[in-house]
Enzyme design. Structure first.
Site, PDB file in Angstrom:
ATOM      1  N   HIS A 144     -25.591  22.141  30.272  1.00  0.00           N
ATOM      2  CA  HIS A 144     -26.629  22.654  30.707  1.00  0.00           C
ATOM      3  C   HIS A 144     -26.786  24.180  29.964  1.00  0.00           C
ATOM      4  CE1 HIS A 144     -25.602  19.998  33.657  1.00  0.00           C
ATOM      5  NE2 HIS A 144     -26.867  19.883  34.191  1.00  0.00           N
TER       6      HIS A 144
ATOM      7  N   HIS B  76     -32.887  22.530  30.649  1.00  0.00           N
ATOM      8  CA  HIS B  76     -32.089  22.502  31.544  1.00  0.00           C
ATOM      9  C   HIS B  76     -30.697  21.723  31.552  1.00  0.00           C
ATOM     10  CE1 HIS B  76     -30.403  22.344  36.029  1.00  0.00           C
ATOM     11  NE2 HIS B  76     -30.219  20.943  35.743  1.00  0.00           N
TER      12      HIS B  76
ATOM     13  N   GLU C  41     -21.991  21.616  60.853  1.00  0.00           N
ATOM     14  CA  GLU C  41     -20.701  21.282  60.430  1.00  0.00           C
ATOM     15  C   GLU C  41     -20.403  21.439  58.824  1.00  0.00           C
ATOM     16  OE1 GLU C  41     -22.382  18.750  63.963  1.00  0.00           O
ATOM     17  OE2 GLU C  41     -23.111  19.325  61.792  1.00  0.00           O
TER      18      GLU C  41
ATOM     19  N   HIS D 178     -22.555   8.150  68.405  1.00  0.00           N
ATOM     20  CA  HIS D 178     -21.395   8.969  68.336  1.00  0.00           C
ATOM     21  C   HIS D 178     -19.909   8.310  68.407  1.00  0.00           C
ATOM     22  CE1 HIS D 178     -24.518  11.800  69.448  1.00  0.00           C
ATOM     23  NE2 HIS D 178     -23.764  12.628  69.861  1.00  0.00           N
TER      24      HIS D 178
END
Length: 680
Positions: A29, A264, A425, A487
């Site tokens: 890149h 890029h 999280e 869950h």
């Protein structure tokens, strides 16, 4: 300070090295390094406090290249400023065995602070670096003795800001008032698919301001003086992190590729590189840097002066506060206290002696009470589930900051050591990685096991980077009950065990949980996941505690249930299912079928054991039946004749109902053993 012409040449050296290395590798890149070259001159040439001769010097500034695909920017900087990264390594960019991997890797290249590439995690690691610096400064600095005093800088791009984790990190950095965190945003408006405007319309400056950051907006990303001035302003902040928005052109200097997605992720091509050299006024051959440019970049003398000055300050600190100096040095080395081994033994023996019936999440808290008291470097937290994860202890008050941004201390002068991460999280996991990389703390954080899906890539990065980070995952099975399959973890234990260099423990009782914690704390070069139950688990009596740390051990022989016979089968179980295995063993004993029960709290640890020990625990020729409330795939590698598991999602119902519904009963386990013996 370099003049304008010198600054241009310093930046062009980065551009040339990036073009040449990517072209030679035919991969990489070039655009981002070319666009951020002037930003690098402003930071690395005028502000960054570092010592190329000692990359691990403690009080150095930390630099994070969050947009890690721009790795040639960092490699060029390390080479030019004097790190042990010779030109040949840049010529070997992206080649097998080189120190210039496609994306920066900590521990692989001197001067690289963290492994970046998965976008958004670098800036989140930087938040962890800045948090660790702030907490260590609050804990160890004394009046007239600022021995912890450095900044964390991060370069980041549009991709990092589009990733959801950046929102989590930016929000927490503002809440924690991390004033020594300075992020430079490469605002070039280009991503792989082209101009970002159709799909990225965020008002980034307003977003950061809303999260409690200072924002220095619309700085010309190719004006080194303006950039250096913005960094100087950012360094004066006392209560907020700072974002500097740098307006840049990707592929700066390339006449046909600048400001396009073509700059890029692919080489510019020989013809375009020649045209770019002409535009930049860079007439040198590939990989040739004039000695005058090397001299302008050389940071070794300045770096040694930085470190020498700090060494003198630390000597004065050590003379005034010898115990604090010793403790800071120990913690930055990552050494555990000398009495840790005895603390670990005492904690395990106490659990064995008390033989309490508690959920393993509670067993974890009981172990943590001992370990957090003995290890001041333990820095805990939870993703808005403290009361469920039980990650807090008497020794870990909540971390808080006052209106001025200072760390709030207890009446006894203690800093907060338990972090409320909120429902973040992924951010929690990646911030913990940054804390561990910085040094001085061993981070641990809790959430439900099923939400490990959110944080998985950061867990993987900790394993890749060999960092001591501990994940406390509770509510580990269908034993959760009424909350249902959203869950209830089914595939998560097996999935985590697939991550190389991640230790996974699913303990069955208080002693196994204490052992799991002691092993996790001792693992300097790997993260650990602790999978813990919500439901209470009876203590399993043990003859010997010594083999638990080996990941699997013989828990019960036929003689323990009144049979003077050799076992004809082995039941392997983990976590809450160990009790099920013991009940099935007793049920089989009633029919004179002799069975050994093996508790295997850590398959990953057991798998590293030698063949002799493995054979002693799992003798050849005996049918093996594994029992775990999860997918069965991972158990067949142990040569199992059968696996009592669950290869579907769970259901919403009380746990006892679910156990019976899915066949987790002693009758079914016993019947499975008998069926395996018949097939033998």
């Amino acid at each position: 300070m370099a003049n304008t012409q010198q600054s241009h040449q310093m930046a062009n050296a980065i551009r040339a090295l990036a073009m040449d290395a990517v072209q030679q590798a035919n991969s990489g890149h070039p655009g981002a390094p070319m666009g951020m070259a002037d930003m690098a001159v402003a930071l690395w040439g005028r502000h960054l406090k570092h010592n190329p001769s000692n990359p691990q010097w403690f009080d150095r500034d930390r630099f994070v290249l969050s947009n890690g695909h721009a790795s040639m920017l960092l490699y060029a900087l390390l080479h030019l400023t004097g790190y042990d990264l010779p030109l040949q390594e840049l010529k070997n960019f992206r080649q097998l065995g080189s120190r210039t991997a496609g994306h920066p890797e900590v521990g692989h290249t001197p001067g690289v602070e963290t492994t970046t590439g998965p976008l958004g995690q670098g800036i989140t690691n930087a938040v962890g670096f800045a948090l660790a610096e702030k907490l260590l400064a609050a804990e160890f600095n004394r009046e007239g003795h600022a021995v912890v005093d450095h900044h964390t800088y991060a370069f980041l791009g549009d991709g990092c800001l589009m990733e959801g984790i950046s929102h989590e990190a930016v929000s927490l950095a503002g809440a924690w008032k991390l004033n020594k965190l300075i992020a430079l945003y490469d605002d070039n408006g280009i991503s792989i698919d082209g101009q970002v405007a159709p799909w990225f319309i965020d008002n980034t400056p307003q977003r950061f301001a809303a999260c409690g950051w200072n924002v220095i907006n619309a700085v010309d990303g190719h004006d080194v003086d303006a950039l250096a001035a913005a960094i100087a302003t950012a360094k004066t902040s006392t209560d907020k992190p700072t974002l500097i928005v740098c307006k840049t052109a990707i592929g700066k200097g390339s006449p046909n590729r600048a400001n396009t997605a073509k700059a890029h992720g692919e080489p510019l091509g020989a013809e375009e590189i020649n045209l770019t050299r002409a535009v930049l006024g860079w007439s040198h051959e590939p990989f040739v840097i004039p000695e005058s440019v090397y001299a302008d970049w050389d940071a070794k003398a300045a770096g040694e002066a930085f470190e020498t000055e700090w060494t003198l300050r630390f000597a004065a600190y050590e003379a005034a506060y010898p115990e604090l100096a010793f403790e800071l040095t120990r913690r930055m080395r990552g050494d555990l206290p000398k009495d840790f081994a005895q603390v670990a033994v005492d904690t395990v023996v106490a659990a064995h002696t008390k033989a309490e019936t508690v959920a393993s999440r509670k067993a974890s808290q009981l172990a943590l009470e001992a370990f957090t008291a003995a290890l001041p470097e333990l820095l805990g937290g939870s993703a808005d589930l403290t009361g469920s994860n039980l990650t807090n202890t008497k020794s870990t008050p909540a971390l808080r900051f006052d209106d001025e941004g200072k760390v709030v201390k207890t009446e006894g002068g203690q800093i907060g050591r338990h972090i409320n991460y909120g429902v973040r999280e992924f951010g929690m996991a990646a911030i913990m990685n940054g804390v561990a990389l910085h040094g001085g703390f061993i981070p641990y954080g809790g959430t439900f096991l099923t939400f490990s899906d959110y944080s998985r890539n950061a867990i993987r990065m900790a394993a890749l980077m060999k960092q001591r980070v501990i994940h406390v995952f509770t509510h580990d099975s269908i034993g959760l009950g009424e909350d249902g399959p959203t869950h209830q973890s089914v595939e998560h234990a097996a999935s985590l065990r697939l991550i190389p260099n991640l230790d996974v423990w699913r303990p069955a009782d208080t002693a196994e949980t204490a052992v799991a914690w002691s092993v996790a704390l001792s693992n300097r070069d790997k993260p650990t996941a602790l999978l813990l139950s919500r439901q209470n688990l009876p203590y399993a009596p043990k003859r010997d505690l010594g083999d638990i740390s080996r990941g699997a051990y013989v828990l019960s022989e036929p003689s323990d249930v009144g049979l003077k016979k050799k076992p004809v089968a082995v039941i392997i179980a983990t976590g809450s299912e160990v009790q099920l295995a013991l009940k099935a063993q007793r049920l089989l004993a009633d029919t004179k079928v002799a069975v050994r029960v093996v508790s295997m709290p850590s398959t990953t640890t057991f798998d590293r054991e030698d063949a002799k020990y493995k054979k002693a625990v799992l003798p050849a020729g005996l049918p093996r039946i594994a029992v775990e409330m999860g997918v069965t795939d991972g158990w067949w590698k142990y040569g199992c004749a059968a696996v009592v598991g669950i290869d579907t999602y769970g259901e919403s119902a009380p746990a006892p109902v679910l156990f019976k519904h899915f066949g987790f009963t002693e009758e079914n386990v016993a019947a499975t053993v008998l069926a395996a013996l018949k097939r033998k």
